[in-house]
Design a protein around this motif. Structure first.
Motif, PDB file in Angstrom:
ATOM      1  N   ASP A 109     -43.682  39.639 -68.213  1.00 13.07           N
ATOM      2  CA  ASP A 109     -43.847  38.384 -68.953  1.00 13.07           C
ATOM      3  C   ASP A 109     -42.544  38.099 -69.685  1.00 13.07           C
ATOM      4  N   PRO A 110     -42.218  36.814 -69.928  1.00 11.14           N
ATOM      5  CA  PRO A 110     -40.894  36.450 -70.465  1.00 11.14           C
ATOM      6  C   PRO A 110     -40.507  37.186 -71.734  1.00 11.14           C
ATOM      7  N   GLY A 111     -41.455  37.372 -72.644  1.00  8.23           N
ATOM      8  CA  GLY A 111     -41.117  38.063 -73.886  1.00  8.23           C
ATOM      9  C   GLY A 111     -40.706  39.498 -73.644  1.00  8.23           C
ATOM     10  N   ARG A 112     -41.437  40.186 -72.794  1.00  4.09           N
ATOM     11  CA  ARG A 112     -41.099  41.578 -72.513  1.00  4.09           C
ATOM     12  C   ARG A 112     -39.807  41.668 -71.720  1.00  4.09           C
ATOM     13  N   ARG A 113     -39.583  40.706 -70.840  1.00  9.03           N
ATOM     14  CA  ARG A 113     -38.340  40.703 -70.066  1.00  9.03           C
ATOM     15  C   ARG A 113     -37.136  40.542 -70.993  1.00  9.03           C
ATOM     16  N   ARG A 114     -37.274  39.688 -71.995  1.00  3.34           N
ATOM     17  CA  ARG A 114     -36.178  39.533 -72.956  1.00  3.34           C
ATOM     18  C   ARG A 114     -35.966  40.813 -73.756  1.00  3.34           C
ATOM     19  N   GLU A 115     -37.045  41.506 -74.077  1.00  2.00           N
ATOM     20  CA  GLU A 115     -36.911  42.775 -74.797  1.00  2.00           C
ATOM     21  C   GLU A 115     -36.128  43.795 -73.972  1.00  2.00           C
ATOM     22  N   SER A 151     -30.877  32.251 -68.652  1.00  2.00           N
ATOM     23  CA  SER A 151     -30.230  31.935 -69.924  1.00  2.00           C
ATOM     24  C   SER A 151     -30.870  32.670 -71.099  1.00  2.00           C
ATOM     25  N   ALA A 152     -32.205  32.757 -71.138  1.00  2.00           N
ATOM     26  CA  ALA A 152     -32.860  33.445 -72.252  1.00  2.00           C
ATOM     27  C   ALA A 152     -32.558  34.941 -72.213  1.00  2.00           C
ATOM     28  N   GLU A 153     -32.586  35.528 -71.028  1.00  5.62           N
ATOM     29  CA  GLU A 153     -32.296  36.953 -70.897  1.00  5.62           C
ATOM     30  C   GLU A 153     -30.827  37.249 -71.186  1.00  5.62           C
TER      31      GLU A 153
END
Length: 330
Positions: free
Chosen positions: A106-112, A266-268
């Motif tokens: 999920d996007p939040g975990r991927r960013r983490e 971009s977010a990552e």
């Protein structure tokens, strides 16, 4: 095949343990990896290689990072030389292959995870700096013995030979460009011209405002990491380390961690940079550093074009992916 059997390696390190099973693991092109399970003790991972210097350097770097950083690595238990080859025994870390999981998180975990990789690289760069560029190896008589130490500090590591910065950058870049297949000829020629024009100032700029050589873990990527429910469980494969400009190391890791997997990273990318900046200043990434990092990533040590994304792209699509990325840098 290497000259030492994994059973012989563990028998040398643990003569009182009974081996229950030996299971090969397909990982990497330069060494053999095996999981050894014991009847009554925790299982271990045994890596063997004919390139003694490379595995010895990997062992020393892994020990340093285990001691000096928060990076989750597989603790080195033993290592040395036997039968004309090198072996390294580490604890076994369980988890899923992050290469297969990263894009689907999920996007939040991927960013983490991206933030964690940025922090890991910042910690690597903070843990070890050098006076010049080049291949890194452990120094000291104890590392020349048949049984290696199980601890290492930053002072353990040294650059093997003196190379002028411009000469080192050109050698590194030409090796990467020369491995590219004919489909890359046009863009490779443009990068080669820029590399040939490189000056000492260009090399200093390639490290941003700080031209101090730092430890370059050239294969820091999700494909060399395990993940569990808590996050990154271990980062593996610290082989063949170098001292290099920070911008080159950052550009390569950024490409492997975020560009490799996502249409819009971009977010990552922002998370990766924030993770690095939590440790130290992010270097200015000049176009030459980006181009050389991508060129070095596009073809593996066997000469095969690498396959981005997961599921992985086929060869033609992979060539387009890397070629387009190179074209954007020049």
């Amino acid at each position: 095949m290497t000259g030492i059997d994994p059973r012989a390696a563990v028998n040398r390190a643990f003569p009182d343990r009974n081996v229950a099973s030996v299971s090969p693991v397909r990982r990497g092109n330069r060494k053999t990896t095996t999981v050894v399970e014991f009847a009554a003790d925790p299982s271990v991972v045994v890596q063997t290689a004919s390139d003694i210097d490379a595995l010895r350097s990997e062992a020393a770097v892994t020990m340093l990072l285990d001691d000096a950083t928060s990076i989750p690595v597989a603790t080195v238990i033993a290592g040395g030389v036997a039968g004309g080859d090198a072996y390294m025994i580490t604890e076994r870390v369980r988890g899923d292959d992050l290469h297969e999981r990263f894009a689907g998180l999920d996007p939040g975990r991927r960013r983490e995870v991206a933030r964690a990789f940025g922090r890991y690289l910042g910690e690597v760069h903070a843990a070890a700096t050098f006076e010049r560029f080049g291949d890194v190896a452990p120094s000291g008589e104890e590392w020349a013995a048949d049984e290696w130490p199980t601890e290492a500090q930053s002072s353990t590591l040294a650059v093997r030979e003196h190379t002028e910065p411009v000469a080192w950058l050109r050698r590194y870049g030409r090796a990467a460009l020369d491995r590219l297949p004919p489909a890359f000829d046009a863009v490779a020629a443009r990068i080669r011209r820029r590399l040939d024009e490189a000056t000492a100032d260009a090399v200093a700029n390639a490290a941003g405002r700080d031209s101090e050589p730092v430890l370059f873990p050239w294969d820091l990527r999700p494909g060399n990491a395990l993940v569990d429910e808590d996050g990154v469980a271990a980062v593996l494969d610290w082989e063949s380390p170098m001292a290099a400009p920070a911008a080159l190391a950052v550009a390569k890791a950024e490409y492997l961690v975020v560009d490799w997997y996502l249409d819009d990273p971009s977010a990552e990318r922002a998370a990766f940079r924030a993770g690095y900046e939590a440790v130290r200043r992010y270097p200015e990434l000049d176009s030459l550093s980006r181009a050389l990092a991508i060129a070095d990533t596009a073809v593996d040590s066997t000469g095969a074009v690498t396959n981005p994304r997961y599921p992985e792209l086929g060869r033609e699509a992979a060539v387009r992916f890397h070629r387009d990325a190179l074209a954007r840098t020049v």
